[in-house]
Design a protein around this motif. Structure first.
Motif, PDB file in Angstrom:
ATOM      1  N   ALA A   1      10.578  10.101  -4.173  1.00  0.00           N
ATOM      2  CA  ALA A   1      10.207   8.837  -2.934  1.00  0.00           C
ATOM      3  C   ALA A   1       9.708   9.671  -2.262  1.00  0.00           C
ATOM      4  CB  ALA A   1      11.734   8.108  -3.272  1.00  0.00           C
ATOM      5  N   PHE A   2      10.261  10.868  -2.088  1.00  0.00           N
ATOM      6  CA  PHE A   2      10.261  11.858  -0.847  1.00  0.00           C
ATOM      7  C   PHE A   2       8.756  12.695  -1.273  1.00  0.00           C
ATOM      8  CE2 PHE A   2      14.503  11.534  -0.027  1.00  0.00           C
ATOM      9  CZ  PHE A   2      14.000  10.136   1.282  1.00  0.00           C
TER      10      PHE A   2
ATOM     11  N   THR B   1       7.466   4.546  -0.061  1.00  0.00           N
ATOM     12  CA  THR B   1       6.147   5.054  -0.012  1.00  0.00           C
ATOM     13  C   THR B   1       5.499   4.867  -1.686  1.00  0.00           C
ATOM     14  OG1 THR B   1       6.753   6.663   1.510  1.00  0.00           O
ATOM     15  CG2 THR B   1       4.645   6.949   0.205  1.00  0.00           C
TER      16      THR B   1
ATOM     17  N   ARG C   1      -4.402  13.030  -2.581  1.00  0.00           N
ATOM     18  CA  ARG C   1      -4.451  14.074  -2.722  1.00  0.00           C
ATOM     19  C   ARG C   1      -6.770  14.187  -2.488  1.00  0.00           C
ATOM     20  NH1 ARG C   1       0.037  14.476  -0.067  1.00  0.00           N
ATOM     21  NH2 ARG C   1       1.482  16.090  -0.884  1.00  0.00           N
TER      22      ARG C   1
ATOM     23  N   THR D   1       9.209   3.905   6.714  1.00  0.00           N
ATOM     24  CA  THR D   1      10.074   4.267   4.996  1.00  0.00           C
ATOM     25  C   THR D   1      11.322   3.416   4.685  1.00  0.00           C
ATOM     26  OG1 THR D   1       9.795   6.470   5.503  1.00  0.00           O
ATOM     27  CG2 THR D   1       8.307   5.975   5.079  1.00  0.00           C
ATOM     28  N   THR D   2      12.118   4.011   6.278  1.00  0.00           N
ATOM     29  CA  THR D   2      13.187   4.175   6.371  1.00  0.00           C
ATOM     30  C   THR D   2      14.106   2.702   5.986  1.00  0.00           C
ATOM     31  OG1 THR D   2      13.372   6.466   7.540  1.00  0.00           O
ATOM     32  CG2 THR D   2      15.310   5.318   7.243  1.00  0.00           C
TER      33      THR D   2
ATOM     34  N   HIS E   1       4.685  19.258   1.225  1.00  0.00           N
ATOM     35  CA  HIS E   1       4.565  18.755   2.378  1.00  0.00           C
ATOM     36  C   HIS E   1       5.621  18.024   1.439  1.00  0.00           C
ATOM     37  CE1 HIS E   1       1.191  19.708   4.143  1.00  0.00           C
ATOM     38  NE2 HIS E   1       1.125  20.323   2.641  1.00  0.00           N
TER      39      HIS E   1
ATOM     40  N   CYS F   1       8.542  15.315   1.889  1.00  0.00           N
ATOM     41  CA  CYS F   1       9.106  15.260   3.168  1.00  0.00           C
ATOM     42  C   CYS F   1      10.020  15.846   4.549  1.00  0.00           C
ATOM     43  CB  CYS F   1       9.956  13.235   2.947  1.00  0.00           C
ATOM     44  SG  CYS F   1      10.398  11.936   4.689  1.00  0.00           S
ATOM     45  N   PRO F   2       9.890  16.278   5.279  1.00  0.00           N
ATOM     46  CA  PRO F   2      10.793  16.610   5.939  1.00  0.00           C
ATOM     47  C   PRO F   2      12.029  16.417   6.395  1.00  0.00           C
ATOM     48  CG  PRO F   2       8.952  16.367   7.344  1.00  0.00           C
ATOM     49  CD  PRO F   2       8.473  15.820   6.150  1.00  0.00           C
TER      50      PRO F   2
ATOM     51  N   LEU G   1       4.193   7.165  -6.903  1.00  0.00           N
ATOM     52  CA  LEU G   1       5.077   7.715  -6.262  1.00  0.00           C
ATOM     53  C   LEU G   1       5.911   6.941  -7.699  1.00  0.00           C
ATOM     54  CD1 LEU G   1       5.529   9.483  -2.947  1.00  0.00           C
ATOM     55  CD2 LEU G   1       4.727  10.400  -5.109  1.00  0.00           C
TER      56      LEU G   1
ATOM     57  N   ALA H   1       5.688   7.080   8.457  1.00  0.00           N
ATOM     58  CA  ALA H   1       6.553   7.654   7.881  1.00  0.00           C
ATOM     59  C   ALA H   1       7.719   7.879   8.113  1.00  0.00           C
ATOM     60  CB  ALA H   1       5.776   9.826   8.391  1.00  0.00           C
ATOM     61  N   GLY H   2       8.488   7.494   9.162  1.00  0.00           N
ATOM     62  CA  GLY H   2       9.947   7.519   9.308  1.00  0.00           C
ATOM     63  C   GLY H   2      10.613   6.551   9.562  1.00  0.00           C
TER      64      GLY H   2
ATOM     65  N   MET I   1       0.185   8.097  -2.684  1.00  0.00           N
ATOM     66  CA  MET I   1       0.022   9.436  -1.147  1.00  0.00           C
ATOM     67  C   MET I   1      -1.586   9.577  -2.214  1.00  0.00           C
ATOM     68  SD  MET I   1       3.357  12.379  -1.561  1.00  0.00           S
ATOM     69  CE  MET I   1       2.399  13.447  -2.732  1.00  0.00           C
TER      70      MET I   1
END
Ligand code: HEM
Length: 265
Positions: A205-206, A149, A154, A106-107, A211, A213-214, A177, A102-103, A152
């Motif tokens: 994008a987040f 990303t 669901r 993606t970055t 939910h 992206c934090p 997305l 996730a971190g 998603m």
């Protein structure tokens, strides 16, 4: 390597481990895509080496008195409680694995996409190099156009109809997305990378909702620092080939390698 180093630092792991964490991230993302629900596979099965690394870090910390634990991500995981109970080792390990994808992945994809875009357009490269105030707009456009990303998933909790399409409770829905980020009714000329686009930050994008992206602010911060350092270091960056080798995972998008000709400043 920047995003993996940041995740290592946040979790309190040696930043020198970032290189292998980066390799593990790619392997974890590849393997996670092959997993199927209900097969009983755990995070340990996805990457036994990473699982052993994390369990070792947890055991190392638990050998010391809690009062001596540093204030970092690993301590937060180990001391957090849900319904009055601490999280299990398996839970902590699984979430750390999730954090890498996730971190870090993606970055990296976002920074890769942005550097590719700048190297593809020498005029834009020179403009952003001269006026660093354009970096935030360039980051939003990289997030919108490259959508690290891509989708998603669901699961419907109740029957619903969307645009004439009936969905039953339990149906899985893929939310595109990347497609939404090129919605021409919101972003005119959506395929154009435009650092001056006034509403670029309206991308999803987040994700969106509870939910969302934090790590969005952290990702933007990392990209700004990394791209600023790159522009300081190189007066020019030109693509050797217009093509880039994409990642192998369908969920994430970005260049796995970009060949550039660099002119030092
Ligand atoms: C360009 C970089 C990033 C992109 C494109 C991105 C994208 C996303 C997306 C689309 C979601 C799903 C939102 C949803 O389900 O509605 C998400 C969730 C999440 N992201 Fe990110 N992310 C990025 C960076 C980060 C970073 C740097 C971290 C942490 C260090 C992070 C941690 C998380 C976590 C923990 C979740 C789960 C949130 C939840 O389920 O409540 N992300 N991200």
């Amino acid at each position: 390597m920047v995003p993996a180093s940041v995740i290592a630092w946040v979790l309190g792991w040696p930043v020198e481990d970032a290189r292998r964490m980066y390799r593990w991230t790619v392997e974890i993302c590849d393997r996670a895509m092959e997993m199927r629900p209900g097969t009983g596979n755990s995070s340990k099965d996805i990457h036994p080496l990473f699982a052993a690394y994390v369990e070792d870090k947890i055991a190392e910390r638990r050998r010391r008195p809690e009062a001596d634990w540093p204030d970092d991500g690993l301590t937060r995981f180990l001391t957090s409680e849900v319904d009055g109970e601490r999280l299990s080792t398996a839970f902590v390990r699984t979430n750390m694995q999730f954090l890498l994808g996730a971190g870090a992945e993606t970055t990296r994809d976002m920074i890769g996409g942005l550097l590719y875009q700048l190297a593809r357009d020498p005029e834009l490269y020179a403009r952003v190099r001269l006026d660093r105030g354009l970096i935030p707009g360039a980051i939003e456009e990289a997030l919108r156009v490259y959508s690290p990303t891509q989708f998603m998933v669901r699961r419907c909790v109740a029957p619903i109809e969307i645009d004439g399409q009936p969905l039953a409770a339990g149906d899985q829905v893929f939310i595109g997305l990347a497609s939404a980020n090129r919605d021409e009714s919101l972003f005119p000329d959506p395929d154009r990378f435009d650092v001056d686009r006034a509403n670029a930050a309206e991308h999803v994008a987040f994700g969106a909702g509870p939910h969302v992206c934090p790590g969005a602010s952290l990702a933007r911060l990392e990209a700004g620092i990394a791209v600023g350092a790159f522009l300081d270091r190189f007066e020019r960056a030109e693509l050797v080939s217009d093509e880039f080798e994409p990642l192998h995972t369908p969920m994430f998008y970005g260049p796995s390698r970009v060949l550039m000709r660099l002119t030092p400043a």
